[in-house]
Design a protein around this motif. Structure first.
Motif, PDB file in Angstrom:
ATOM      1  N   ASP A  87       0.886  -1.169   0.000  1.00  0.00           N
ATOM      2  CA  ASP A  87       0.000   0.000   0.000  1.00  0.00           C
ATOM      3  C   ASP A  87       0.915   1.207   0.000  1.00  0.00           C
ATOM      4  O   ASP A  87       1.679   1.405   0.953  1.00  0.00           O
ATOM      5  CB  ASP A  87      -0.885  -0.050   1.252  1.00  0.00           C
ATOM      6  N   SER A 199      -6.662   3.413  12.615  1.00  0.00           N
ATOM      7  CA  SER A 199      -5.455   2.748  13.082  1.00  0.00           C
ATOM      8  C   SER A 199      -5.566   2.468  14.575  1.00  0.00           C
ATOM      9  O   SER A 199      -6.050   3.290  15.343  1.00  0.00           O
ATOM     10  CB  SER A 199      -4.236   3.612  12.770  1.00  0.00           C
ATOM     11  N   GLU A 269      -4.250  -4.060   4.313  1.00  0.00           N
ATOM     12  CA  GLU A 269      -3.098  -3.144   4.296  1.00  0.00           C
ATOM     13  C   GLU A 269      -2.554  -2.938   5.706  1.00  0.00           C
ATOM     14  O   GLU A 269      -2.506  -1.807   6.202  1.00  0.00           O
ATOM     15  CB  GLU A 269      -3.527  -1.787   3.726  1.00  0.00           C
ATOM     16  N   GLY A 271      -0.108  -2.162   8.658  1.00  0.00           N
ATOM     17  CA  GLY A 271       1.185  -1.485   8.813  1.00  0.00           C
ATOM     18  C   GLY A 271       1.712  -1.777  10.202  1.00  0.00           C
ATOM     19  O   GLY A 271       2.618  -2.591  10.398  1.00  0.00           O
ATOM     20  N   ARG A 272       1.068  -1.140  11.192  1.00  0.00           N
ATOM     21  CA  ARG A 272       1.531  -1.256  12.573  1.00  0.00           C
ATOM     22  C   ARG A 272       1.697  -2.712  13.005  1.00  0.00           C
ATOM     23  O   ARG A 272       2.685  -3.060  13.643  1.00  0.00           O
ATOM     24  CB  ARG A 272       0.522  -0.564  13.502  1.00  0.00           C
ATOM     25  N   TYR A 371       5.638   3.778  12.657  1.00  0.00           N
ATOM     26  CA  TYR A 371       5.419   5.230  12.649  1.00  0.00           C
ATOM     27  C   TYR A 371       6.390   5.978  13.568  1.00  0.00           C
ATOM     28  O   TYR A 371       6.062   7.043  14.068  1.00  0.00           O
ATOM     29  CB  TYR A 371       3.957   5.556  13.040  1.00  0.00           C
TER      30      TYR A 371
HETATM   31  N1  PLP Z   1      -3.951   1.810   4.735  1.00  0.00           N
HETATM   32  C1  PLP Z   1      -4.229   3.122   4.759  1.00  0.00           C
HETATM   33  C2  PLP Z   1      -4.977   3.705   3.604  1.00  0.00           C
HETATM   34  C3  PLP Z   1      -3.830   3.933   5.830  1.00  0.00           C
HETATM   35  O1  PLP Z   1      -4.114   5.239   5.840  1.00  0.00           O
HETATM   36  C4  PLP Z   1      -3.095   3.326   6.891  1.00  0.00           C
HETATM   37  C5  PLP Z   1      -2.627   4.130   8.029  1.00  0.00           C
HETATM   38  O2  PLP Z   1      -2.742   5.327   8.111  1.00  0.00           O
HETATM   39  C6  PLP Z   1      -2.794   1.954   6.806  1.00  0.00           C
HETATM   40  C7  PLP Z   1      -3.254   1.225   5.735  1.00  0.00           C
HETATM   41  C8  PLP Z   1      -2.018   1.246   7.890  1.00  0.00           C
HETATM   42  O3  PLP Z   1      -2.770   1.201   9.046  1.00  0.00           O
HETATM   43  P1  PLP Z   1      -2.266   0.425  10.328  1.00  0.00           P
HETATM   44  O4  PLP Z   1      -0.889   0.826  10.602  1.00  0.00           O
HETATM   45  O5  PLP Z   1      -3.236   0.815  11.380  1.00  0.00           O
HETATM   46  O6  PLP Z   1      -2.384  -1.047  10.029  1.00  0.00           O
END
Ligand code: PLP
Length: 448
Positions: A87, A199, A269, A271-272, A371
């Motif tokens: 992503d 998030s 998607e 991330g964290r 982050y």
């Molecule tokens: N996808 C999108 C469009 C986002 O804006 C974000 C975080 O801002 C993420 C994925 C990742 O989110 P997370 O770190 O909460 O999994």
């Protein structure tokens, strides 16, 4: 249309391959070596475990790693080697990931407000998919990226630490079907629906609500003779084991009930979840003073990283400890306020109970893999904190032959006490110091 980048880069901080490592032991050795600046220790095995566990819990879901969480070169290479898509939140991220020879079809440009230049950049790079949530975005897309495969982003209400729904996504009740019709009228292809529950989502049932809304939109399109085939369930997964189990169980059941069968590609998607627990931040103390506040002593501890550096996303669930360099006796905890190194009085991290600190001490901020480095600024001119990557011999053996890696990405018999690359600027000697020769110095001092 696109040229393969063929430019896999060399990393500046290669991963240390270790038979038996604890991140704490490596941090201790680094500090007892010559390290003076703050640094991250990134445990690639932990990120790998997270990726595998995510796949295990959601076997129907393909991960498109949200690289905004941590775009460290070796984290990205690990994601490539484990078969993840990406992503991307900007054309800069697209550029960075294409340099690792990731096919552009493995990218979702998950941004709902793109400029014409950014759309053209993505299109020319071969990216196929992007999100949208407004009529005016459709107008731009029609002109600058007419062959894009679109995902309609819907806004989701949830109990989340970061409420992405207030900024992104259309209103399901009042806007979603109109946008689908508008796109169809304009000859644009909407291939699916995307959502993000926010998030660090604390309400796992929000995923189910969003899945139900997505199902409604898939049915709406089918009735109109249009087929959607991608469902993007976003990120938001918290590292808390309990919440992760609940969220994945809700999603599994929701998918089985609402999206059975193989016709719809399900992507997420995260991330964290992938990288937060993989990395700790180690900071040294610049200075300490004690003041009196409310008739009680308060230790003011000034550390060498802060809100404008790697600690901008410091959260209440993150823990801080004085890092033990040698076994110490139990020390009393005292009221302490932690300040960052910049001139901004808001550069204050938290009030916390810590043993008394001196400038020789180090603090460890746990679980700073998400982050932290990507939010850092260079305010007051400070350099970005460097990362030491660690990988076990077993994991290295498993992934080292993937073509994304270069032999120089790894150090096989590392000196774990070696300092990380310094961000200190070189000294520009003061005029008088340039004259090492005494006669020249005298000439210099006596000249007018
Ligand atoms: N996808 C999108 C469009 C986002 O804006 C974000 C975080 O801002 C993420 C994925 C990742 O989110 P997370 O770190 O909460 O999994």
């Amino acid at each position: 249309m696109y040229a393969q980048a063929n430019m896999i880069s060399k990393v500046s901080n290669p991963a240390f391959v270790l038979h038996d490592h604890s991140p704490e032991d490596v941090a201790r050795a680094t500090i007892l070596g010559l390290q003076k600046e703050p640094f991250f220790i990134f445990d690639m095995d932990e990120a790998y475990r997270r990726i595998q566990y995510f796949k295990h819990k959601l076997p129907r879901v393909q991960i498109f790693y949200a690289m905004k969480a941590n775009d460290g070169e070796l984290m990205l290479k690990l994601a490539v080697a484990t078969g993840l898509g990406f992503d991307c939140a900007s054309i800069h991220e697209i550029h960075k990931i294409l340099r690792l020879n990731v096919p552009p079809t493995d990218i979702i440009y998950a941004v709902t407000m793109k400029t014409p230049e950014q759309m053209m950049y993505a299109r020319q790079s071969g990216v196929k998919r992007a999100t949208f949530d407004s009529p005016s975005e459709l107008v731009k897309l029609k002109e600058y990226w007419p062959d894009v495969e679109l995902l309609l982003r819907i806004s989701v209400k949830s109990d989340s630490v970061y409420q992405l729904g207030i900024k992104f996504g259309c209103n399901f009740e009042t806007e979603a079907t109109d946008l689908l019709d508008k796109a169809a009228c304009m000859g644009l292809r909407v291939a699916g629906v995307a959502f993000h529950v926010g998030s660090t989502c604390l309400s796992p049932e929000s995923y189910l609500k969003a899945l139900q809304q997505a199902r409604y939109l898939f049915d709406y399109e089918a009735k109109a003779g249009r087929t959607m085939r991608i469902l993007d369930i976003g990120g938001g997964f918290f590292c808390d084991d309990n919440l992760f189990e609940q969220a994945t169980s809700v999603i599994r059941k929701g998918l089985d009930e609402l999206f059975p069968g193989p016709n719809v590609q399900i992507v997420a998607e995260p991330g964290r979840y992938i990288c937060e627990t993989a990395c700790n931040l180690y900071c040294n103390i610049n200075n300490v003073k004690t003041i009196t506040k409310n008739d009680k002593p308060l230790n003011m501890v000034y550390i060498n990283d802060g809100l404008h550096g790697s600690l901008r996303s410091f959260e209440k669930w993150h823990t801080i400890h004085k890092f033990e360099l040698e076994t110490t006796k139990h020390e009393e905890l005292e009221d302490t306020i932690l300040w960052g190194p910049t001139s901004d009085p808001r550069d204050c991290l938290t009030e916390v109970q810590l043993p008394r600190c001196t400038p020789r001490d180090w603090l460890v901020f746990k679980t700073q893999g998400a982050y932290a480095s990507t939010f850092s600024s260079k305010f007051c001119g400070f350099g970005l904190v460097q990362t030491r990557f660690l990988i076990s011999f077993d994991l290295w053996n498993k992934i080292k032959s993937h073509k994304v890696f270069r032999p120089s990405d790894f150090v096989i018999q590392p000196d774990v006490s070696s300092p990380l690359q310094s961000t200190m600027p070189p000294v520009v000697p003061a005029e008088s110091c340039k004259h090492t020769n005494l006669n020249t110095l005298i000439d210099y001092l006596t000249s007018d």
